[in-house]
Design an enzyme around this catalytic site. Structure first.
Site, PDB file in Angstrom:
ATOM      1  N   THR A  67     -38.088  28.409 -10.766  1.00  0.00           N
ATOM      2  CA  THR A  67     -38.593  27.108 -10.071  1.00  0.00           C
ATOM      3  C   THR A  67     -39.056  25.948 -11.182  1.00  0.00           C
ATOM      4  O   THR A  67     -39.669  26.356 -12.225  1.00  0.00           O
ATOM      5  CB  THR A  67     -39.573  26.977  -9.014  1.00  0.00           C
ATOM      6  OG1 THR A  67     -40.764  27.679  -9.521  1.00  0.00           O
ATOM      7  CG2 THR A  67     -39.187  28.076  -7.884  1.00  0.00           C
ATOM      8  N   HIS A  68     -38.910  24.634 -11.157  1.00  0.00           N
ATOM      9  CA  HIS A  68     -38.884  23.748 -12.239  1.00  0.00           C
ATOM     10  C   HIS A  68     -38.538  24.301 -13.562  1.00  0.00           C
ATOM     11  O   HIS A  68     -38.723  23.927 -14.481  1.00  0.00           O
ATOM     12  CB  HIS A  68     -40.528  23.658 -12.360  1.00  0.00           C
ATOM     13  CG  HIS A  68     -41.394  23.510 -11.138  1.00  0.00           C
ATOM     14  ND1 HIS A  68     -41.680  22.117 -10.739  1.00  0.00           N
ATOM     15  CD2 HIS A  68     -41.736  24.216 -10.399  1.00  0.00           C
ATOM     16  CE1 HIS A  68     -42.154  22.114  -9.539  1.00  0.00           C
ATOM     17  NE2 HIS A  68     -42.566  23.360  -9.265  1.00  0.00           N
TER      18      HIS A  68
ATOM     19  N   TYR B 103      -9.596  -4.660  13.023  1.00  0.00           N
ATOM     20  CA  TYR B 103      -9.170  -4.605  11.899  1.00  0.00           C
ATOM     21  C   TYR B 103      -9.073  -5.870  11.083  1.00  0.00           C
ATOM     22  O   TYR B 103      -8.555  -6.904  11.332  1.00  0.00           O
ATOM     23  CB  TYR B 103      -7.461  -4.394  12.040  1.00  0.00           C
ATOM     24  CG  TYR B 103      -6.714  -3.901  10.798  1.00  0.00           C
ATOM     25  CD1 TYR B 103      -6.917  -2.520  10.013  1.00  0.00           C
ATOM     26  CD2 TYR B 103      -6.042  -4.932  10.040  1.00  0.00           C
ATOM     27  CE1 TYR B 103      -6.243  -2.148   9.092  1.00  0.00           C
ATOM     28  CE2 TYR B 103      -5.353  -4.674   8.631  1.00  0.00           C
ATOM     29  CZ  TYR B 103      -5.283  -3.466   8.514  1.00  0.00           C
ATOM     30  OH  TYR B 103      -4.895  -2.938   7.067  1.00  0.00           O
TER      31      TYR B 103
ATOM     32  N   ASN C 158      -2.023  -1.551  13.591  1.00  0.00           N
ATOM     33  CA  ASN C 158      -3.608  -1.585  13.304  1.00  0.00           C
ATOM     34  C   ASN C 158      -3.936  -0.265  14.064  1.00  0.00           C
ATOM     35  O   ASN C 158      -4.756   0.829  13.704  1.00  0.00           O
ATOM     36  CB  ASN C 158      -4.245  -2.606  14.035  1.00  0.00           C
ATOM     37  CG  ASN C 158      -4.164  -3.552  13.323  1.00  0.00           C
ATOM     38  OD1 ASN C 158      -3.715  -3.776  12.164  1.00  0.00           O
ATOM     39  ND2 ASN C 158      -4.569  -5.022  13.957  1.00  0.00           N
TER      40      ASN C 158
ATOM     41  N   ASN D 168     -15.524  27.000 -24.434  1.00  0.00           N
ATOM     42  CA  ASN D 168     -16.401  26.176 -23.627  1.00  0.00           C
ATOM     43  C   ASN D 168     -16.246  26.566 -22.072  1.00  0.00           C
ATOM     44  O   ASN D 168     -15.190  26.381 -21.936  1.00  0.00           O
ATOM     45  CB  ASN D 168     -15.950  24.826 -23.932  1.00  0.00           C
ATOM     46  CG  ASN D 168     -16.429  24.473 -25.387  1.00  0.00           C
ATOM     47  OD1 ASN D 168     -17.530  24.791 -25.777  1.00  0.00           O
ATOM     48  ND2 ASN D 168     -15.880  23.499 -25.917  1.00  0.00           N
TER      49      ASN D 168
ATOM     50  N   LYS E 181      -7.769   4.367   2.108  1.00  0.00           N
ATOM     51  CA  LYS E 181      -7.147   5.318   1.741  1.00  0.00           C
ATOM     52  C   LYS E 181      -7.200   5.859   0.342  1.00  0.00           C
ATOM     53  O   LYS E 181      -7.311   7.100   0.043  1.00  0.00           O
ATOM     54  CB  LYS E 181      -5.560   5.002   2.032  1.00  0.00           C
ATOM     55  CG  LYS E 181      -5.565   5.148   3.829  1.00  0.00           C
ATOM     56  CD  LYS E 181      -4.040   4.760   3.808  1.00  0.00           C
ATOM     57  CE  LYS E 181      -4.045   3.616   5.162  1.00  0.00           C
ATOM     58  NZ  LYS E 181      -4.970   2.238   4.763  1.00  0.00           N
TER      59      LYS E 181
ATOM     60  N   GLN F  87      -7.538  -1.577   4.317  1.00  0.00           N
ATOM     61  CA  GLN F  87      -6.325  -0.872   3.612  1.00  0.00           C
ATOM     62  C   GLN F  87      -6.933  -0.058   2.495  1.00  0.00           C
ATOM     63  O   GLN F  87      -6.196   0.841   2.073  1.00  0.00           O
ATOM     64  CB  GLN F  87      -5.349  -2.074   3.109  1.00  0.00           C
ATOM     65  CG  GLN F  87      -4.107  -1.522   2.528  1.00  0.00           C
ATOM     66  CD  GLN F  87      -2.917  -2.307   2.573  1.00  0.00           C
ATOM     67  OE1 GLN F  87      -2.281  -2.505   3.341  1.00  0.00           O
ATOM     68  NE2 GLN F  87      -2.871  -2.875   1.335  1.00  0.00           N
TER      69      GLN F  87
ATOM     70  N   GLU G 202     -18.387  22.354 -16.200  1.00  0.00           N
ATOM     71  CA  GLU G 202     -18.700  20.791 -16.488  1.00  0.00           C
ATOM     72  C   GLU G 202     -17.592  20.182 -15.513  1.00  0.00           C
ATOM     73  O   GLU G 202     -18.413  19.001 -14.997  1.00  0.00           O
ATOM     74  CB  GLU G 202     -18.592  20.717 -17.868  1.00  0.00           C
ATOM     75  CG  GLU G 202     -19.468  21.527 -18.835  1.00  0.00           C
ATOM     76  CD  GLU G 202     -18.891  21.443 -20.251  1.00  0.00           C
ATOM     77  OE1 GLU G 202     -18.120  22.168 -20.576  1.00  0.00           O
ATOM     78  OE2 GLU G 202     -19.508  20.842 -20.793  1.00  0.00           O
TER      79      GLU G 202
ATOM     80  N   SER H 116       0.772  -1.185  -0.019  1.00  0.00           N
ATOM     81  CA  SER H 116      -0.092   0.140   0.041  1.00  0.00           C
ATOM     82  C   SER H 116       0.959   1.209   0.141  1.00  0.00           C
ATOM     83  O   SER H 116       0.319   2.334   0.137  1.00  0.00           O
ATOM     84  CB  SER H 116      -1.031   0.006   1.279  1.00  0.00           C
ATOM     85  OG  SER H 116      -0.192   0.088   2.417  1.00  0.00           O
TER      86      SER H 116
ATOM     87  N   LYS I 163     -15.890  28.113 -30.605  1.00  0.00           N
ATOM     88  CA  LYS I 163     -16.294  27.710 -29.341  1.00  0.00           C
ATOM     89  C   LYS I 163     -15.413  28.264 -28.290  1.00  0.00           C
ATOM     90  O   LYS I 163     -14.145  28.364 -28.201  1.00  0.00           O
ATOM     91  CB  LYS I 163     -16.212  26.342 -29.144  1.00  0.00           C
ATOM     92  CG  LYS I 163     -17.146  25.441 -29.954  1.00  0.00           C
ATOM     93  CD  LYS I 163     -18.690  25.993 -29.727  1.00  0.00           C
ATOM     94  CE  LYS I 163     -19.174  25.195 -28.382  1.00  0.00           C
ATOM     95  NZ  LYS I 163     -18.945  23.652 -28.295  1.00  0.00           N
TER      96      LYS I 163
HETATM   97  N1  ARG Z   1      -1.085  -0.774   5.339  1.00  0.00           N
HETATM   98  C1  ARG Z   1      -1.990  -1.235   6.181  1.00  0.00           C
HETATM   99  C2  ARG Z   1      -3.326  -0.231   6.389  1.00  0.00           C
HETATM  100  O1  ARG Z   1      -3.252   0.608   5.540  1.00  0.00           O
HETATM  101  C3  ARG Z   1      -1.473  -1.099   7.732  1.00  0.00           C
HETATM  102  C4  ARG Z   1      -2.241  -1.902   8.759  1.00  0.00           C
HETATM  103  C5  ARG Z   1      -1.660  -3.219   8.653  1.00  0.00           C
HETATM  104  N2  ARG Z   1      -2.103  -4.128   9.625  1.00  0.00           N
HETATM  105  C6  ARG Z   1      -1.791  -5.339   9.589  1.00  0.00           C
HETATM  106  N3  ARG Z   1      -2.060  -6.141  10.576  1.00  0.00           N
HETATM  107  N4  ARG Z   1      -1.445  -6.044   8.686  1.00  0.00           N
HETATM  108  O2  ARG Z   1      -4.440  -0.756   6.508  1.00  0.00           O
END
Ligand code: ARG
Length: 466
Positions: A161-162, A323, A116, A291, A331, A328, A296, A30, A289
């Protein structure tokens, strides 16, 4: 299948006999997503080193060494002077670089700490900063709207409106209708920050830390408002991510509605506003044009942010407390949404700040049927019950349509056969602004009401009084 020996630095592996399959290593990594967490990982690591020293796990010189090492790692990451290796994630990278800097004592840092509670802490810290960045950009867009509203207080256009012309309003009133939701979004961001401000660190992998660290000290040094009360919850909870994403989705929806409305007004058919060239693009085929891409793309980015919200909720649903590696995936969605919104806001803000309003086109769109409600109100003043007045003015509208004349130009005889008070009511209608000023209730489009709103929103968005 290909086996890989990872960077040589792994945070686990003692119980494994063979190396990782390459396909799994690629799926599992990750770092490509979570690299941006490094400043937060270092911040929480330093706080952790301090509490480890307090409870005797580190002696004073080890504590100093760790702090120094973490500082140096930060400098290397900042300057880009670090060797890439196939680290699993940002936590692995930071620990590997710390070993590089200070050798074996680096191995003490993770005493009593798990990735975690670590990643949950880093991500909350990241969110707290991101909320502030988003908030500042939302406020800046609010400022641009209020500045335009100050200039547009005397411009009159149809309120819709509408998608149909309804009543005359001030241009400022329309702009402020898009500024108020931003004020509410800022209040929601504040709530997000409050709930995100709960410290997971010290919860270990799920059940608390076996080392008697002072979590209160950790909380204070990392600036969290509260301690998370349950480690299993703290390590597995991503509701703060979902909540932030919801507010981003809603705020970007609010901004997309502004974009969509301006898009209509910027068309040749309406011509109420003109964007400055710096926010438009041309066509590769059609030479004429110009634009309004900025509007948009503003509209479209909200779809992306909404998708990110749905993505995170979909990952979360069905997970037990605690966890799971599924988390993971949080993010990618979160960063994508924040990035997209932070990319959008300065562009739409600039487009709003630089657009010009065309008072002539606005006024040309006004037609006398917009005064139909005023006429009904007049009949009400003469004692006609509103429902009846509504029907009578409806008859007048129909007569005007049949005659092909403006509502205010229906012959007196025709009007008076509909109701004897109507000719007088028509004669007393006055100007568009008179009609607007008759709507002087709080929240109306009258000058006073709009000025009150401008004052309120100027304070809200941090604009000096105009
Ligand atoms: N890269 C992991 C995440 O973003 C970190 C946590 C990993 N925890 C584990 N027990 N493998 O979630």
């Amino acid at each position: 299948m290909g086996l890989v020996k990872m960077s040589g630095h792994l945070l686990w592996g003692g119980r494994f006999r063979s190396s990782t399959e390459e396909a799994f290593a690629k799926l599992n990594e990750s770092l490509s997503v979570d690299f941006r967490l490094w400043p937060y990982d270092l911040r929480s690591a330093k706080a952790w080193a301090t509490v480890l020293a307090r409870c005797g796990v580190l002696d004073a010189s080890e504590e100093r060494l760790l702090h120094q090492g973490l500082e140096d790692v930060g400098r290397r990451l900042e300057s880009g002077e670090w060797d890439a290796a196939d680290d699993e994630d940002v936590h692995t990278l930071v620990e590997r670089l710390l070993y590089d800097q200070i050798g074996e004592p680096a191995g003490k840092l993770n005493t009593g700490r798990s990735r975690n509670d670590q990643v949950a802490t880093d991500l909350r810290l990241w969110c707290l900063d991101a909320v502030q960045s988003v908030d500042a950009e939302v406020a800046a867009l609010g400022q641009a709207l209020v500045m335009q509203a100050r200039q547009g207080i005397d411009l009159v256009l149809p309120g819709y409106t509408h998608g149909q012309r309804a009543q005359p309003v001030r241009w400022a009133y329309v702009l402020l209708a898009h500024a108020w939701p931003l004020a509410r979004d800022r209040a929601r961001l504040k709530d997000v920050a409050d709930r995100a401000s709960e410290l997971p660190l010290g919860c270990g992998a799920l059940a608390g830390s076996g080392i008697a660290v002072d979590r209160e000290l950790l909380r204070e040094s990392l600036g969290f408002r509260r301690l998370s009360p349950n480690g299993l919850d703290a390590t597995g909870a991503r509701d703060f991510v979902a909540e932030f994403l919801f507010v981003l989705a809603l705020a970007s929806t609010d901004v997309s509605r502004l974009g969509a409305e301006l898009l209509t007004y910027a068309s040749a058919e309406y011509g109420f506003v003109r964007l400055s060239e710096g926010y438009c693009s041309g066509s590769s085929l059609l030479p004429q044009k110009r634009n309004p891409d900025v509007l948009e793309l503003t509209r479209a980015k909200s779809a992306r942010v909404l998708g990110d919200l749905v993505g995170v909720l979909t990952v979360m649903r069905g997970l037990p407390a605690g966890y799971s590696k599924d988390l993971q995936e949080d993010k990618g969605f979160l960063f994508d949404a924040v990035d997209a919104f932070l990319l959008t806001l300065p562009a739409i803000r600039g487009a709003v700040a630089e657009m010009t309003a065309d008072s002539g086109r606005m006024e040309a769109a006004l037609d006398h049927t917009l005064l139909a409600t005023d006429l009904a109100d007049r009949l009400v003043s003469a004692g006609v019950p509103f429902r009846e007045a509504h029907g009578l003015v409806g008859n007048l509208v129909q007569a005007a349509e049949t005659l092909g004349r403006p509502l205010t130009d229906v012959p007196v005889e025709t009007a008076s056969t509909i109701h004897p008070e109507l000719p007088r009511a028509i004669a007393s209608l006055g100007t568009w602004v008179d009609s607007i000023e008759r709507r002087a209730t709080a929240g109306g489009s009258s000058r006073e009401s709009v000025e009150v709103q401008i004052d309120h929103l100027s304070r809200e968005f941090g604009l000096p009084a105009g």
